[in-house]
Design an enzyme around this catalytic site. Structure first.
Site, PDB file in Angstrom:
ATOM      1  N   GLU A  39      30.200  44.556  46.900  1.00 46.12           N
ATOM      2  CA  GLU A  39      31.377  44.214  47.705  1.00 46.12           C
ATOM      3  C   GLU A  39      31.217  44.533  49.192  1.00 46.12           C
ATOM      4  O   GLU A  39      31.176  45.704  49.597  1.00 46.12           O
ATOM      5  CB  GLU A  39      32.591  44.971  47.135  1.00 46.12           C
ATOM      6  CG  GLU A  39      33.879  44.602  47.810  1.00 46.12           C
ATOM      7  CD  GLU A  39      35.103  45.056  47.010  1.00 46.12           C
ATOM      8  OE1 GLU A  39      34.968  45.417  45.823  1.00 46.12           O
ATOM      9  OE2 GLU A  39      36.188  45.038  47.588  1.00 46.12           O
ATOM     10  N   LYS A  49      50.140  47.545  42.600  1.00 48.41           N
ATOM     11  CA  LYS A  49      48.763  47.668  42.087  1.00 48.41           C
ATOM     12  C   LYS A  49      48.232  49.044  42.425  1.00 48.41           C
ATOM     13  O   LYS A  49      48.525  49.582  43.493  1.00 48.41           O
ATOM     14  CB  LYS A  49      47.870  46.601  42.735  1.00 48.41           C
ATOM     15  CG  LYS A  49      46.391  46.768  42.417  1.00 48.41           C
ATOM     16  CD  LYS A  49      45.498  45.705  43.008  1.00 48.41           C
ATOM     17  CE  LYS A  49      44.037  46.068  42.698  1.00 48.41           C
ATOM     18  NZ  LYS A  49      43.080  45.076  43.126  1.00 48.41           N
TER      19      LYS A  49
HETATM   20  C1  LIG Z   1      36.458  50.313  41.576  1.00 49.67           C
HETATM   21  C2  LIG Z   1      35.447  49.511  41.278  1.00 49.67           C
HETATM   22  O1  LIG Z   1      35.434  48.175  41.529  1.00 49.67           O
HETATM   23  C3  LIG Z   1      36.479  47.544  42.257  1.00 49.67           C
HETATM   24  C4  LIG Z   1      37.532  47.052  41.365  1.00 49.67           C
HETATM   25  C5  LIG Z   1      37.490  45.767  40.862  1.00 49.67           C
HETATM   26  C6  LIG Z   1      38.524  45.319  39.854  1.00 49.67           C
HETATM   27  O2  LIG Z   1      39.447  46.081  39.578  1.00 49.67           O
HETATM   28  O3  LIG Z   1      38.423  44.220  39.310  1.00 49.67           O
HETATM   29  C7  LIG Z   1      36.481  44.878  41.252  1.00 49.67           C
HETATM   30  C8  LIG Z   1      35.607  45.209  42.230  1.00 49.67           C
HETATM   31  C9  LIG Z   1      35.822  46.417  43.037  1.00 49.67           C
HETATM   32  O4  LIG Z   1      36.673  46.117  44.111  1.00 49.67           O
HETATM   33  C10 LIG Z   1      34.188  50.046  40.670  1.00 49.67           C
HETATM   34  O5  LIG Z   1      33.237  49.303  40.490  1.00 49.67           O
HETATM   35  O6  LIG Z   1      34.157  51.256  40.381  1.00 49.67           O
END
Ligand SMILES: C=C(O[C@@H]1C=C(C(=O)O)C=C[C@H]1O)C(=O)O
Length: 406
Positions: free
Chosen positions: A195, A145
């Site tokens: 988060e 990932k």
């Molecule tokens: C990187 C971001 O968000 C992150 C990525 C996520 C995902 O890939 O689903 C979800 C929440 C965050 O951990 C962002 O909001 O810029």
């Protein structure tokens, strides 16, 4: 009640008089911590957790009982964390914040922000080609990932009214962790992160990683479809599982007990749905400093990838621009090593005429480049809305610019 602290309570007859180039704000649940004035600033490297914790503790023990340190740790471990010890800290309850907002909004100059120029640091074609490059890496290497992001610079005709942006953020998102941090005299980092990387109070720790996302929909019927699709998506469940597995590994050695739900739940923001898991632990040693744990969780695979080191070097290679504070962590700690730290997303670095926005998405082998681009667009909306803009405003300007450059 997770956090209870003895702060000075605000005088209900006075307004907050918040000045974004000088004061910090951190909102969590029903409680908002607001500071006034900077007593001192200090920086610390973050590649040595023990040194980081000692620096923060040394600075705080010199201060009167009850003093907090506010700080932000960058994404990159070779860069420095910035901290502020404020002159004064006040804890506001949500109703007090609401009355401040009403008062403030009635006096603020609500002039629309006229946007003059848009520059993508990673444009659509580059982003999609990075997603394809990552997919190639999944098939050839141990990488599972990687979080890829874009940054976009907006230039405005008139100075950005940062206090207005903050009040819009507070109004538009009831949930989440609102923050405002003056990085220096010219730059404020502001946003509403959904988060929680880590909260610690005495022996209790709580972490709420998010990974796996879908934009909100306009109708109730569509919303139900999106929620169901996200919850049942193998791709998103995998993206999420990778994060929880790593967080659990880091937290376990610190804890006597750690409760990790078997399945994620759904969490919404004003613009997105996310897969969410709350990890709740009881520490072996309640004196462990929050940054001792938080700096080991950071950068989690929600913002970096798996394995961390490989994902990190590919991010540097594919994104071409430093993320600086974006996808770092921001929060506060007290003299007992308690505090709250959230991930620096859904935010912007605001200067006088310029706003730099950030949005990323977790990429796995089942990712589709176009959908990932759309996901990052949807994530930009939080800050765009707070700036009084719509996605189409910046899309139009950037299309015009790309055509002119051809
Ligand atoms: C990187 C971001 O968000 C992150 C990525 C996520 C995902 O890939 O689903 C979800 C929440 C965050 O951990 C962002 O909001 O810029």
């Amino acid at each position: 009640m997770y956090m209870k602290h003895a702060f000075e309570m605000p005088d209900p007859n006075k307004t907050l008089n918040f000045q974004s180039q000088r004061d910090c704000l951190f909102m969590s649940g029903e409680q908002c911590i607001v500071t006034q004035g900077v007593k001192s600033r200090f920086t610390s490297p973050i590649n040595n957790t023990q040194q980081l914790v000692e620096t923060v503790q040394q600075q705080l023990t010199k201060q009167p009982e009850g003093t907090l340190a506010f700080g932000v740790l960058p994404f990159c471990k070779t860069q420095q964390a910035h901290f502020i010890i404020p002159n004064k800290t006040t804890r506001w309850e949500r109703p007090a914040i609401s009355s401040w907002l009403k008062a403030e909004l009635s006096t603020l100059n609500k002039k629309v922000n006229h946007i003059e120029a848009v520059t993508y640091l990673q444009n659509q074609a580059q982003f999609k080609s990075s997603v394809n490059a990552a997919k190639q890496l999944f098939s050839e290497t141990t990488l599972e990932k990687i979080v890829l992001s874009k940054q976009v610079d907006l230039t405005f005709k008139d100075p950005i009214n940062k206090e207005l942006v903050l009040s819009q953020l507070l109004q538009q998102s009831r949930n989440g962790y609102h923050f405002s941090f003056p990085v220096n005299d010219h730059r404020t980092l502001m946003g509403v992160s959904p988060e929680l990387l880590l909260a610690k109070h005495g022996p209790h720790v709580l972490s709420n990683p998010l990974a796996g996302s879908i934009p909100r929909a306009a109708s109730a019927e569509q919303e139900a479809k999106h929620k169901k699709a996200l919850f049942n998506s193998h791709k998103d469940r995998f993206e999420h599982a990778v994060v929880i597995e790593d967080m659990e590994k880091v937290l376990t050695p610190f804890c006597n007990t750690l409760d990790v739900p078997l399945e994620p739940s759904l969490l919404s923001t004003a613009t997105m749905w996310h897969l969410s898991t709350e990890l709740k632990g009881e520490l072996q040693n309640q004196h462990t400093h929050i940054l001792d744990i938080a700096n080991k969780l950071h950068p989690s695979p929600a913002l970096c990838g798996k394995p961390t080191q490989a994902a990190y070097s590919h991010i540097l290679d594919l994104e071409k621009h430093s993320r600086d504070l974006f996808s770092g962590i921001i929060g506060w700690c007290d003299q007992h090593g308690n505090g709250e730290w959230v991930v620096v997303i859904r935010c912007a670095q605001l200067e006088k005429y310029q706003a730099r926005l950030f949005a990323g998405a977790g990429i796995v082998s089942a990712s589709e480049p176009a959908l990932e681009w759309q996901e990052t667009d949807a994530k930009l909306k939080t800050m765009l809305n707070a700036l009084g803009l719509e996605l189409k405003d910046i899309q139009q300007l950037s299309n015009l610019k790309e055509k002119a450059e051809l």
